[in-house]
Write a protein that holds these residues in place. Structure first.
Motif, PDB file in Angstrom:
ATOM      1  N   GLY A   1      49.784  37.686  40.335  1.00 29.22           N
ATOM      2  CA  GLY A   1      50.244  38.963  39.980  1.00 29.22           C
ATOM      3  C   GLY A   1      49.392  40.038  39.377  1.00 29.22           C
ATOM      4  O   GLY A   1      49.855  41.100  38.841  1.00 29.22           O
ATOM      5  N   LEU A   2      48.016  39.894  39.729  1.00 33.06           N
ATOM      6  CA  LEU A   2      47.338  40.808  39.128  1.00 33.06           C
ATOM      7  C   LEU A   2      47.013  42.087  40.002  1.00 33.06           C
ATOM      8  O   LEU A   2      46.447  43.040  39.551  1.00 33.06           O
ATOM      9  N   ILE A   3      47.229  42.112  41.529  1.00 33.71           N
ATOM     10  CA  ILE A   3      46.858  43.104  42.235  1.00 33.71           C
ATOM     11  C   ILE A   3      48.124  43.080  43.343  1.00 33.71           C
ATOM     12  O   ILE A   3      48.488  42.055  43.508  1.00 33.71           O
TER      13      ILE A   3
ATOM     14  N   ASP B   1      41.738  48.955  40.633  1.00 35.41           N
ATOM     15  CA  ASP B   1      41.234  49.843  39.444  1.00 35.41           C
ATOM     16  C   ASP B   1      41.476  48.950  38.211  1.00 35.41           C
ATOM     17  O   ASP B   1      42.556  48.413  37.850  1.00 35.41           O
ATOM     18  N   GLY B   2      40.619  48.635  37.456  1.00 34.59           N
ATOM     19  CA  GLY B   2      40.656  48.077  36.093  1.00 34.59           C
ATOM     20  C   GLY B   2      40.545  46.334  36.257  1.00 34.59           C
ATOM     21  O   GLY B   2      40.888  45.843  35.308  1.00 34.59           O
ATOM     22  N   LEU B   3      40.284  46.105  37.429  1.00 33.27           N
ATOM     23  CA  LEU B   3      40.201  44.588  37.878  1.00 33.27           C
ATOM     24  C   LEU B   3      39.379  43.767  36.720  1.00 33.27           C
ATOM     25  O   LEU B   3      39.717  42.690  36.207  1.00 33.27           O
ATOM     26  N   TYR B   4      38.362  44.371  36.284  1.00 34.81           N
ATOM     27  CA  TYR B   4      37.430  43.687  35.521  1.00 34.81           C
ATOM     28  C   TYR B   4      37.864  43.418  34.201  1.00 34.81           C
ATOM     29  O   TYR B   4      37.772  42.405  33.533  1.00 34.81           O
ATOM     30  N   GLN B   5      38.913  44.278  33.610  1.00 36.31           N
ATOM     31  CA  GLN B   5      39.613  44.321  32.320  1.00 36.31           C
ATOM     32  C   GLN B   5      40.644  43.037  32.628  1.00 36.31           C
ATOM     33  O   GLN B   5      40.890  42.249  31.446  1.00 36.31           O
ATOM     34  N   ARG B   6      41.112  42.752  33.507  1.00 42.12           N
ATOM     35  CA  ARG B   6      41.953  41.880  33.948  1.00 42.12           C
ATOM     36  C   ARG B   6      41.394  40.435  34.219  1.00 42.12           C
ATOM     37  O   ARG B   6      42.019  39.408  33.889  1.00 42.12           O
ATOM     38  N   SER B   7      40.423  40.441  34.951  1.00 37.42           N
ATOM     39  CA  SER B   7      39.801  39.294  35.491  1.00 37.42           C
ATOM     40  C   SER B   7      38.512  39.397  35.828  1.00 37.42           C
ATOM     41  O   SER B   7      38.139  39.723  37.000  1.00 37.42           O
ATOM     42  N   PRO B   8      37.791  39.199  34.830  1.00 39.36           N
ATOM     43  CA  PRO B   8      35.973  39.612  35.129  1.00 39.36           C
ATOM     44  C   PRO B   8      35.505  38.630  36.137  1.00 39.36           C
ATOM     45  O   PRO B   8      34.725  39.228  36.903  1.00 39.36           O
ATOM     46  N   ALA B   9      36.083  37.255  36.044  1.00 40.06           N
ATOM     47  CA  ALA B   9      35.449  36.478  37.188  1.00 40.06           C
ATOM     48  C   ALA B   9      35.766  36.919  38.717  1.00 40.06           C
ATOM     49  O   ALA B   9      34.908  36.924  39.625  1.00 40.06           O
ATOM     50  N   ALA B  10      36.881  37.353  39.008  1.00 41.53           N
ATOM     51  CA  ALA B  10      37.444  37.737  40.056  1.00 41.53           C
ATOM     52  C   ALA B  10      36.735  39.013  40.569  1.00 41.53           C
ATOM     53  O   ALA B  10      36.500  39.267  41.774  1.00 41.53           O
TER      54      ALA B  10
END
Length: 206
Positions: free
Chosen positions: A134-136, A144-153
């Motif tokens: 459910g992150l994207i 946008d801002g994916l690094y804050q939600r999941s750095p590995a992904a």
């Protein structure tokens, strides 16, 4: 048609977008790779003696695929449609290896297909996992801002995208390098220049 080369590419973006993401990944990798294997066998074993005749047609299809795939990808807002149009541009690079018609070109084609398979399946895998969590969604803005939600992904997706764009020292860079080298060895410097120039729009949308 099955490799989604211009002008037989129209189905690819709609299928990639409309199908479940795992199916989109399968079509983009397994189906395309198998179709290229069949195409290569036909061109080498069946039509090899008439290479001087069909090389101009394949050259035109390759340049058209590079042009349309890259330019259309620039305007996409959907992740899967962007990957579909970018895959059309990759078809152009692979076909240029066939145009070169030398050992380096054939090695380049095999390397390109293997590298493309890992790059694309990796990018789709990240999208699948992120959607399941459910992150994207399917839109580019969702990244946008994916690094804050999941750095590995975010890091994995960055690596796969840099490789698809052909940035050294990734496998994508080596794949394109083999194609360029094959074209130069076959005395097709203009095609090599065209192919190299299309890395610029790819850098932007990736």
């Amino acid at each position: 048609f099955k490799v989604a080369a211009v002008p037989f590419h129209q189905w690819a973006p709609d299928v990639y977008e409309g199908a479940p993401t795992p199916i989109s990944a399968y079509v983009s990798v397994a189906s395309k790779t198998a179709s290229f294997a069949m195409l290569l066998r036909l061109m080498i074993n069946v039509f090899g003696d008439s290479q001087t005749t069909w090389v101009y047609i394949i050259s035109g299809v390759a340049i058209a695929s590079l042009t349309w795939g890259n330019l259309a990808a620039l305007t996409q807002t959907n992740i899967k449609r962007l990957l579909a149009y970018s895959s059309i541009s990759h078809v152009g690079y692979v076909l240029l290896g066939l145009v070169a018609w030398n050992e380096t070109g054939l090695i380049g084609i095999m390397y390109y297909l293997i590298a493309y398979a890992f790059m694309t399946i990796g990018a789709f895998a990240v999208v699948v996992v992120m959607r399941q969590r459910g992150l994207i969604g399917d839109e580019l803005d969702d990244l946008d801002g994916l690094y804050q939600r999941s750095p590995a992904a975010a890091l994995l997706l960055l690596i796969f995208m840099l490789s698809l764009a052909g940035i050294p020292p990734t496998a994508g860079f080596m794949a394109k390098y083999f194609i360029f080298q094959a074209l130069i060895e076959a005395h097709h410097p203009v095609l090599a220049i065209f192919a190299a120039l299309y890395i610029v729009p790819a850098l932007y949308y990736y």
